[in-house]
Design a protein around this motif. Structure first.
Motif, PDB file in Angstrom:
ATOM      1  N   ALA A 116       0.845  -1.213   0.000  1.00  0.00           N
ATOM      2  CA  ALA A 116       0.000   0.000   0.000  1.00  0.00           C
ATOM      3  C   ALA A 116       0.871   1.250   0.000  1.00  0.00           C
ATOM      4  O   ALA A 116       0.598   2.207  -0.736  1.00  0.00           O
ATOM      5  N   LEU A 117       1.971   1.236   0.775  1.00  0.00           N
ATOM      6  CA  LEU A 117       2.852   2.406   0.835  1.00  0.00           C
ATOM      7  C   LEU A 117       3.488   2.661  -0.526  1.00  0.00           C
ATOM      8  O   LEU A 117       3.472   3.782  -1.029  1.00  0.00           O
ATOM      9  N   ARG A 118       3.990   1.592  -1.164  1.00  0.00           N
ATOM     10  CA  ARG A 118       4.590   1.755  -2.503  1.00  0.00           C
ATOM     11  C   ARG A 118       3.570   2.344  -3.469  1.00  0.00           C
ATOM     12  O   ARG A 118       3.870   3.289  -4.204  1.00  0.00           O
ATOM     13  N   ALA A 165       1.689  12.653  -9.071  1.00  0.00           N
ATOM     14  CA  ALA A 165       0.442  13.402  -9.319  1.00  0.00           C
ATOM     15  C   ALA A 165       0.740  14.904  -9.331  1.00  0.00           C
ATOM     16  O   ALA A 165       1.793  15.342  -8.869  1.00  0.00           O
ATOM     17  N   HIS A 166      -0.188  15.728  -9.850  1.00  0.00           N
ATOM     18  CA  HIS A 166      -0.041  17.196  -9.848  1.00  0.00           C
ATOM     19  C   HIS A 166      -1.312  17.803  -9.271  1.00  0.00           C
ATOM     20  O   HIS A 166      -2.366  17.664  -9.916  1.00  0.00           O
ATOM     21  N   PRO A 167      -1.337  18.416  -8.126  1.00  0.00           N
ATOM     22  CA  PRO A 167      -0.192  18.501  -7.208  1.00  0.00           C
ATOM     23  C   PRO A 167       0.102  17.178  -6.511  1.00  0.00           C
ATOM     24  O   PRO A 167      -0.740  16.282  -6.487  1.00  0.00           O
ATOM     25  N   LYS A 168       1.288  17.073  -5.958  1.00  0.00           N
ATOM     26  CA  LYS A 168       1.698  15.858  -5.229  1.00  0.00           C
ATOM     27  C   LYS A 168       0.873  15.746  -3.941  1.00  0.00           C
ATOM     28  O   LYS A 168       0.464  16.751  -3.368  1.00  0.00           O
ATOM     29  N   TRP A 169       0.603  14.485  -3.521  1.00  0.00           N
ATOM     30  CA  TRP A 169      -0.125  14.299  -2.258  1.00  0.00           C
ATOM     31  C   TRP A 169       0.174  12.925  -1.669  1.00  0.00           C
ATOM     32  O   TRP A 169       0.672  12.036  -2.349  1.00  0.00           O
ATOM     33  N   LEU A 170      -0.104  12.789  -0.363  1.00  0.00           N
ATOM     34  CA  LEU A 170       0.021  11.506   0.343  1.00  0.00           C
ATOM     35  C   LEU A 170      -1.191  11.330   1.249  1.00  0.00           C
ATOM     36  O   LEU A 170      -1.657  12.305   1.829  1.00  0.00           O
ATOM     37  N   PRO A 171      -1.738  10.110   1.400  1.00  0.00           N
ATOM     38  CA  PRO A 171      -2.832   9.910   2.351  1.00  0.00           C
ATOM     39  C   PRO A 171      -2.310  10.030   3.785  1.00  0.00           C
ATOM     40  O   PRO A 171      -1.180   9.617   4.052  1.00  0.00           O
ATOM     41  N   PRO A 172      -3.117  10.604   4.728  1.00  0.00           N
ATOM     42  CA  PRO A 172      -2.619  10.856   6.088  1.00  0.00           C
ATOM     43  C   PRO A 172      -2.333   9.595   6.908  1.00  0.00           C
ATOM     44  O   PRO A 172      -1.662   9.667   7.931  1.00  0.00           O
ATOM     45  N   LYS A 173      -2.765   8.429   6.447  1.00  0.00           N
ATOM     46  CA  LYS A 173      -2.555   7.226   7.280  1.00  0.00           C
ATOM     47  C   LYS A 173      -1.072   6.937   7.466  1.00  0.00           C
ATOM     48  O   LYS A 173      -0.679   6.297   8.441  1.00  0.00           O
ATOM     49  N   TRP A 174      -0.192   7.474   6.584  1.00  0.00           N
ATOM     50  CA  TRP A 174       1.243   7.181   6.692  1.00  0.00           C
ATOM     51  C   TRP A 174       1.924   8.032   7.759  1.00  0.00           C
ATOM     52  O   TRP A 174       3.117   7.865   8.022  1.00  0.00           O
ATOM     53  N   PHE A 175       1.164   8.906   8.409  1.00  0.00           N
ATOM     54  CA  PHE A 175       1.737   9.656   9.545  1.00  0.00           C
ATOM     55  C   PHE A 175       2.010   8.739  10.740  1.00  0.00           C
ATOM     56  O   PHE A 175       2.877   8.997  11.569  1.00  0.00           O
ATOM     57  N   TYR A 176       1.199   7.661  10.854  1.00  0.00           N
ATOM     58  CA  TYR A 176       1.079   6.958  12.149  1.00  0.00           C
ATOM     59  C   TYR A 176       2.010   5.779  12.324  1.00  0.00           C
ATOM     60  O   TYR A 176       1.582   4.656  12.604  1.00  0.00           O
ATOM     61  N   ASN A 219      11.715   7.716   4.119  1.00  0.00           N
ATOM     62  CA  ASN A 219      13.167   7.440   4.110  1.00  0.00           C
ATOM     63  C   ASN A 219      13.435   6.034   4.655  1.00  0.00           C
ATOM     64  O   ASN A 219      14.170   5.250   4.051  1.00  0.00           O
ATOM     65  N   ARG A 220      12.785   5.699   5.793  1.00  0.00           N
ATOM     66  CA  ARG A 220      13.039   4.420   6.444  1.00  0.00           C
ATOM     67  C   ARG A 220      12.453   3.257   5.637  1.00  0.00           C
ATOM     68  O   ARG A 220      13.081   2.235   5.424  1.00  0.00           O
ATOM     69  N   GLU A 221      11.212   3.403   5.193  1.00  0.00           N
ATOM     70  CA  GLU A 221      10.497   2.277   4.574  1.00  0.00           C
ATOM     71  C   GLU A 221      10.816   2.095   3.084  1.00  0.00           C
ATOM     72  O   GLU A 221      10.729   0.992   2.561  1.00  0.00           O
ATOM     73  N   LEU A 222      11.172   3.190   2.388  1.00  0.00           N
ATOM     74  CA  LEU A 222      11.379   3.095   0.929  1.00  0.00           C
ATOM     75  C   LEU A 222      12.768   3.576   0.483  1.00  0.00           C
ATOM     76  O   LEU A 222      13.011   3.795  -0.702  1.00  0.00           O
ATOM     77  N   GLY A 223      13.653   3.784   1.476  1.00  0.00           N
ATOM     78  CA  GLY A 223      15.022   4.187   1.109  1.00  0.00           C
ATOM     79  C   GLY A 223      15.069   5.513   0.368  1.00  0.00           C
ATOM     80  O   GLY A 223      15.876   5.698  -0.550  1.00  0.00           O
TER      81      GLY A 223
END
Ligand code: AVJ
Length: 324
Positions: A18-20, A29-40, A227-231
């Motif tokens: 899911a993270l990948r 995407a334009h604009p770039k975005w990330l779902p908030p679930k990856w904060f936790y 950085n940690r999960e995807l280098g």
């Protein structure tokens, strides 16, 4: 004799996959975005607990105020046998509902549903000790993989979705979530929804941009996760925290603004991501509601708003809904 068990509804490498997917999708995407679930991740959950204690961040206190004064009424109305809690996290507020339902004597089962297995283990095991006659059936899932609405101890069921997390879903995601929730309910079941309310923009923005900078750290922490999960080689110091009120959408947006033109490499995806100076990456929306719009969104999903409560200052709303 209380019991604790845990069910995983998510496939083994769900998070990795899911993270990948979300990062590849969001960073191209334009604009770039990330779902908030990856904060936790662990650090993010710690920072969020810290946010809930900030003077500017009123939602947690406002919701607790409502639950403190209404838990008995909610117990008397629902006579719930099963309490399902979506996004349970530390289950701190849940104790108000568990106490009221245990006192009434109807409660047999508590089903906390969360993406974080460690949070479920910690909270679930301590609750099983605190409530000796309660069966705690923890479910590792996210809202797209099942809401843990198994038959279990049966109805009536009270499904609680607290904290305003409903507001982190985009409108179409929200409609899909409420509709799939409705599909899992039987007549006699109830839904309890916590939603932050529209108010003065300056108050809202301050709640997402506190003077101590905790929310800024919470926001930037998602770069450490990548950085940690995807280098990846993000330098969080090369991004600024932004919180703004979108009056048209009636939601708060959190973003990370690039301080200079830079290219970040995400090794695991073999993906170079270029940021122009001042370019912004959206990391969260937090929608704010009005009483009428909640009633409309619930009705559109086949739910009827039965009870509505707010805190003294009218900053936060708690909705009790039933299948229409
Ligand atoms: C997780 C929904 C309760 O959107 O208010 C707090 C997360 N983001 N500060 C919210 C959050 C920034 C929070 N909820």
């Amino acid at each position: 004799m209380s019991t604790f068990d845990l069910t995983r509804l998510l496939p083994a490498d769900h998070f990795g996959q899911a993270l990948r997917h979300d990062v590849k999708n969001g960073m191209t995407a334009h604009p770039k975005w990330l779902p908030p679930k990856w904060f936790y991740d662990a650090r993010g959950s710690e920072l969020f607990e810290e946010i809930t204690r900030l003077p500017e961040y009123y939602p947690t206190r406002a919701e607790r105020e409502i639950l403190t004064s209404r838990a008995r009424e909610i117990a008397a109305i629902t006579k719930a046998r099963t309490l399902v809690e979506l996004g349970s996290g530390s289950s701190e507020k849940t104790r108000l509902l568990l106490d009221a339902l245990s006192e009434l004597g109807t409660l047999a089962e508590y089903v906390p549903v969360d993406v974080s297995e460690s949070a479920l283990e910690a909270a679930g095991k301590s609750l099983a000790v605190e409530y000796p006659r309660l069966a705690v059936r923890a479910v590792v899932s996210d809202f797209t993989h099942g809401l843990g609405l198994s038959d279990g101890a049966g109805g009536p069921r009270l499904v609680a979705f607290l904290g305003g997390t409903l507001g982190n879903l985009l409108p179409d995601e929200r409609a899909a979530f409420l509709t799939s929730l409705r599909a899992g309910l039987d007549p006699g079941d109830f839904v309890l929804l916590g939603t932050d309310l529209v108010k003065e923009p300056k108050v809202l923005v301050a709640a997402y941009d506190d003077a101590a900078g905790v929310t800024a750290a919470f926001n930037k922490n998602v770069l450490d996760v990548l950085n940690r999960e995807l280098g990846a080689d993000f330098d969080p110091e090369q991004f600024d925290h932004v919180a703004l009120w979108d009056a048209k959408q009636e939601w708060i947006e959190m973003r990370l603004r690039s301080r200079r033109a830079q290219t970040v490499k995400i090794r695991e995806l073999d993906l170079p991501v270029h940021f122009d100076e001042g370019e912004e990456l959206r990391t969260e929306v937090s929608a704010k509601f009005r009483h009428t719009r909640i009633a409309d969104e619930l009705a559109a999903a086949g739910l009827r708003l039965a009870e509505w409560w707010t805190d003294e200052a009218g900053r936060f709303g708690l909705s009790l809904a039933v299948p229409a």
